[in-house]
Enzyme design. Sequence first.
Site, PDB file in Angstrom:
ATOM      1  N   LYS A   1      66.964  56.015   6.731  1.00  0.00           N
ATOM      2  CA  LYS A   1      65.678  56.688   6.549  1.00  0.00           C
ATOM      3  C   LYS A   1      65.008  56.165   5.289  1.00  0.00           C
ATOM      4  O   LYS A   1      65.614  56.157   4.214  1.00  0.00           O
ATOM      5  CB  LYS A   1      65.874  58.207   6.473  1.00  0.00           C
ATOM      6  CG  LYS A   1      64.566  58.982   6.382  1.00  0.00           C
ATOM      7  CD  LYS A   1      64.799  60.480   6.544  1.00  0.00           C
ATOM      8  CE  LYS A   1      63.507  61.265   6.363  1.00  0.00           C
ATOM      9  NZ  LYS A   1      62.446  60.857   7.316  1.00  0.00           N
TER      10      LYS A   1
ATOM     11  N   HIS B   1      70.029  63.127   5.673  1.00  0.00           N
ATOM     12  CA  HIS B   1      69.670  62.202   6.746  1.00  0.00           C
ATOM     13  C   HIS B   1      70.537  60.949   6.686  1.00  0.00           C
ATOM     14  O   HIS B   1      71.183  60.661   5.673  1.00  0.00           O
ATOM     15  CB  HIS B   1      68.195  61.795   6.645  1.00  0.00           C
ATOM     16  CG  HIS B   1      67.252  62.835   7.163  1.00  0.00           C
ATOM     17  ND1 HIS B   1      66.885  63.936   6.426  1.00  0.00           N
ATOM     18  CD2 HIS B   1      66.600  62.948   8.350  1.00  0.00           C
ATOM     19  CE1 HIS B   1      66.042  64.683   7.135  1.00  0.00           C
ATOM     20  NE2 HIS B   1      65.853  64.099   8.300  1.00  0.00           N
TER      21      HIS B   1
END
Length: 275
Positions: free
Chosen positions: A168, A164
């Site tokens: 995040k 990601h």
Amino acid sequence: MISQTSTPVIVCGAAGKMGREVIKTVANASDMTLLGAIECQPEYIGQDIGELIGSGPLEVPILNDLQGILVMAAQEKQPAVMVDFTHPDSVYENVRSAIAYGVRPVVGTTGLSQEQIQDLAEFAEKASIGTLIIPNFSIGMVLLQQAAIAASKHFDHVEIIELHHNQKADAPSGTAIKTAQMLSELGKTYNVPNVEETEKIEGARGCLAEEGIRIHSVRLPGLIAHQEVIFGGPGQIYTLRHDTTDRSCYMPGVLLAIRKVQSLTKLIYGLEKIL
């Protein structure tokens, strides 16, 4: 007042990347009306959310007052829905508040603990308020998970890698945890070791999830959301991978969740449960 046939929608985390995408989608949905745009970042407060997303005025100011918007939503004849893409630190209280006001939560924020999810499930069922917690709104990811379940019948070794963007906040991702949970429910233990392993650096082998499944997390700029499920067997490797190249891929799932949650009377976890 909002039309009696239109669903009022509140978006929490409205100025975030996912929040902006949800705002655009809701604004263009003929059966929905944007009731509120909630954001905690002070530089956005007071702006018209339509101007922020570049679609022109929507006459919905960005506020940091979820309580006030929930009071408004409770007065609407059509049951309202709250879509939450905020932060692990705030999502639990947001969802509890929404349920208390009779507003149906659709939760895309990950990072809730199992204890928090269980508490919300009990609270939602007691109030008979539909609630959806969905770690990943992508139809493609649901298909990957279903393929992983099918593959697990033929492989005893599997590891998950999730990648990601570096903004995040939680790791591993809710999607990776959900995938591991789905595989662990099949009544088998994976990755029975052939040797006694030693980590020279703690965490080198990733985190150990349920039934021996390991999850590895990568955070880098340039990524959006990606997941690999890698199965290994004698003489072969089988890799399943899903890549999100644009957040628009989540919007069909978000729309489905908003429409579906209105007919529910309890908490449901996972997009696959409503497809």
